[in-house]
Design a protein around this motif. Sequence first.
Motif, mmCIF file in Angstrom:
data_model
loop_
_atom_site.group_PDB
_atom_site.id
_atom_site.type_symbol
_atom_site.label_atom_id
_atom_site.label_comp_id
_atom_site.label_asym_id
_atom_site.label_seq_id
_atom_site.Cartn_x
_atom_site.Cartn_y
_atom_site.Cartn_z
ATOM 1 N N ALA A 118 40.226 71.208 21.680
ATOM 2 C CA ALA A 118 39.057 71.553 20.855
ATOM 3 C C ALA A 118 38.627 70.372 20.000
ATOM 4 C CB ALA A 118 39.385 72.756 19.981
ATOM 5 N N ASN A 119 39.598 69.673 19.429
ATOM 6 C CA ASN A 119 39.278 68.508 18.602
ATOM 7 C C ASN A 119 38.615 67.412 19.429
ATOM 8 O OD1 ASN A 119 40.382 69.685 16.316
ATOM 9 N ND2 ASN A 119 42.391 68.757 16.605
ATOM 10 N N LYS A 120 39.153 67.142 20.607
ATOM 11 C CA LYS A 120 38.612 66.077 21.450
ATOM 12 C C LYS A 120 37.180 66.376 21.877
ATOM 13 C CE LYS A 120 42.245 63.426 21.600
ATOM 14 N NZ LYS A 120 42.236 62.064 20.984
ATOM 15 N N LEU A 121 36.883 67.657 22.135
ATOM 16 C CA LEU A 121 35.546 68.037 22.593
ATOM 17 C C LEU A 121 34.582 68.286 21.440
ATOM 18 C CD1 LEU A 121 36.464 70.450 25.538
ATOM 19 C CD2 LEU A 121 35.904 68.009 25.646
ATOM 20 N N ALA A 130 42.542 86.986 20.235
ATOM 21 C CA ALA A 130 43.609 87.879 19.789
ATOM 22 C C ALA A 130 44.207 88.717 20.919
ATOM 23 C CB ALA A 130 43.081 88.799 18.685
ATOM 24 N N ASP A 131 43.452 88.977 21.966
ATOM 25 C CA ASP A 131 43.929 89.877 23.014
ATOM 26 C C ASP A 131 44.797 89.194 24.063
ATOM 27 O OD1 ASP A 131 42.607 91.942 21.802
ATOM 28 O OD2 ASP A 131 40.811 91.753 23.033
ATOM 29 N N ILE A 132 44.985 87.887 23.950
ATOM 30 C CA ILE A 132 45.850 87.165 24.886
ATOM 31 C C ILE A 132 47.183 86.907 24.202
ATOM 32 C CG2 ILE A 132 46.207 84.976 26.078
ATOM 33 C CD1 ILE A 132 44.297 86.708 27.561
ATOM 34 N N SER A 133 48.276 87.301 24.854
ATOM 35 C CA SER A 133 49.594 87.187 24.235
ATOM 36 C C SER A 133 49.963 85.732 23.972
ATOM 37 C CB SER A 133 50.649 87.824 25.138
ATOM 38 O OG SER A 133 50.773 87.116 26.353
ATOM 39 N N GLN A 134 50.744 85.524 22.927
ATOM 40 C CA GLN A 134 51.337 84.238 22.563
ATOM 41 C C GLN A 134 50.304 83.180 22.193
ATOM 42 O OE1 GLN A 134 55.442 83.687 24.402
ATOM 43 N NE2 GLN A 134 54.282 84.284 26.228
ATOM 44 N N ASP A 135 49.109 83.613 21.796
ATOM 45 C CA ASP A 135 48.077 82.698 21.271
ATOM 46 C C ASP A 135 47.723 81.585 22.253
ATOM 47 O OD1 ASP A 135 48.163 84.228 18.991
ATOM 48 O OD2 ASP A 135 49.392 82.814 17.850
ATOM 49 N N LEU A 136 47.620 81.924 23.523
ATOM 50 C CA LEU A 136 47.445 80.904 24.552
ATOM 51 C C LEU A 136 46.005 80.668 24.968
ATOM 52 C CD1 LEU A 136 50.508 81.713 26.833
ATOM 53 C CD2 LEU A 136 50.281 79.894 25.137
ATOM 54 N N MET A 137 45.072 81.504 24.538
ATOM 55 C CA MET A 137 43.667 81.313 24.913
ATOM 56 C C MET A 137 42.821 81.239 23.648
ATOM 57 S SD MET A 137 41.461 83.583 27.590
ATOM 58 C CE MET A 137 39.694 83.478 27.682
ATOM 59 N N TRP A 138 41.913 80.258 23.630
ATOM 60 C CA TRP A 138 41.093 80.011 22.452
ATOM 61 C C TRP A 138 39.622 80.082 22.839
ATOM 62 C CZ3 TRP A 138 43.147 76.263 18.264
ATOM 63 C CH2 TRP A 138 44.537 76.414 18.116
ATOM 64 N N GLN A 139 38.763 80.218 21.827
ATOM 65 C CA GLN A 139 37.338 80.194 22.082
ATOM 66 C C GLN A 139 36.603 79.491 20.942
ATOM 67 O OE1 GLN A 139 37.124 84.832 21.486
ATOM 68 N NE2 GLN A 139 35.023 84.050 21.424
ATOM 69 N N SER A 174 26.737 77.006 25.822
ATOM 70 C CA SER A 174 26.845 76.975 24.358
ATOM 71 C C SER A 174 28.231 77.396 23.885
ATOM 72 C CB SER A 174 25.789 77.883 23.714
ATOM 73 O OG SER A 174 24.489 77.423 23.978
ATOM 74 N N SER A 175 28.777 78.444 24.490
ATOM 75 C CA SER A 175 30.053 78.997 24.045
ATOM 76 C C SER A 175 31.115 78.822 25.129
ATOM 77 C CB SER A 175 29.902 80.471 23.694
ATOM 78 O OG SER A 175 29.386 81.203 24.801
ATOM 79 N N LEU A 176 32.355 78.645 24.686
ATOM 80 C CA LEU A 176 33.445 78.326 25.602
ATOM 81 C C LEU A 176 34.705 79.112 25.256
ATOM 82 C CD1 LEU A 176 33.210 74.453 25.191
ATOM 83 C CD2 LEU A 176 32.517 75.645 27.256
ATOM 84 N N ALA A 177 35.508 79.347 26.271
ATOM 85 C CA ALA A 177 36.905 79.725 26.087
ATOM 86 C C ALA A 177 37.740 78.731 26.873
ATOM 87 C CB ALA A 177 37.155 81.148 26.559
ATOM 88 N N TRP A 178 38.985 78.545 26.482
ATOM 89 C CA TRP A 178 39.821 77.574 27.184
ATOM 90 C C TRP A 178 41.301 77.907 27.012
ATOM 91 C CZ3 TRP A 178 37.208 76.785 22.728
ATOM 92 C CH2 TRP A 178 37.931 76.400 21.601
#
Length: 255
Positions: A118-121, A130-139, A174-178
């Motif tokens: 996220a910082n690099k981009l 919140a719905d992905i276990s272990q905090d592995l997906m961001w948006q 415009s919007s992303l998940a990763w």
Amino acid sequence: MSLTSVSRQQLSKYLNDFLNVKQFKDYAPNGLQVQGRDNIKTIVTGVTACQALIEQAAALNADAIIVHHGFFWKNEPEVITGMKYNRIKALMNHDINLFGYHLPLDAHPTLGNNAELANKLGLVDVEICADISQDLMWQGKLPKPLSVSQMSELLTEKLNKTPLHIGDKEQLISSLAWCTGGAQDYIDHAASLGVDAFISGEVSERTFHCAMEQGIHYFAAGHHATEQFGIQALGEHLAEQFGLTHHFIDIVNPV
């Protein structure tokens, strides 16, 4: 006052606490994987504990190697022969400690792989899904909408790898998940969030159909490429925290 060295035990405890290892159910052990010398002054970081990384670390007289992809994965052969033997033998011959941190490094909120991507981009309004276990997906969002070609150029510039794109080349983003690494199967969840695009490292045959039928862009930006920044940030943090010498070694991997 910062130190110029740290004991193996001190470094191990610090890393396990800092990366909150106990929180994660993982595919490999997180923490010290191969024991080396007691006193650590020089550390090498890299994405994967391959033979080339170990040899370069030995040439630098490193006391410890810290990686994202270490050893002893679930379902791999348990015997120490062949490639695994050669790697472990090299570590033990040079008395080098090997630390591996997989999911804890993906998920760390400030210097993990997802945070660093996220910082690099230059993304904004970043949050953990919140719905992905272990905090592995961001948006999050781009500062301004980009075309597919502009988004590809941004990824190529920041990751030093040209991504594979799936989707409608005429739609703006415009919007992303990763989720860095091999998380292509999170694409269905990304689509359910209503974001324009999903970024991960790898791609499967089924990913094409998931993206096209749900109207979401998919960028396969490289497993190694998307996970090169977290381990660098961790090494820099440790160098500052303990006064250690740190070398990041990038073993080129096109996957």
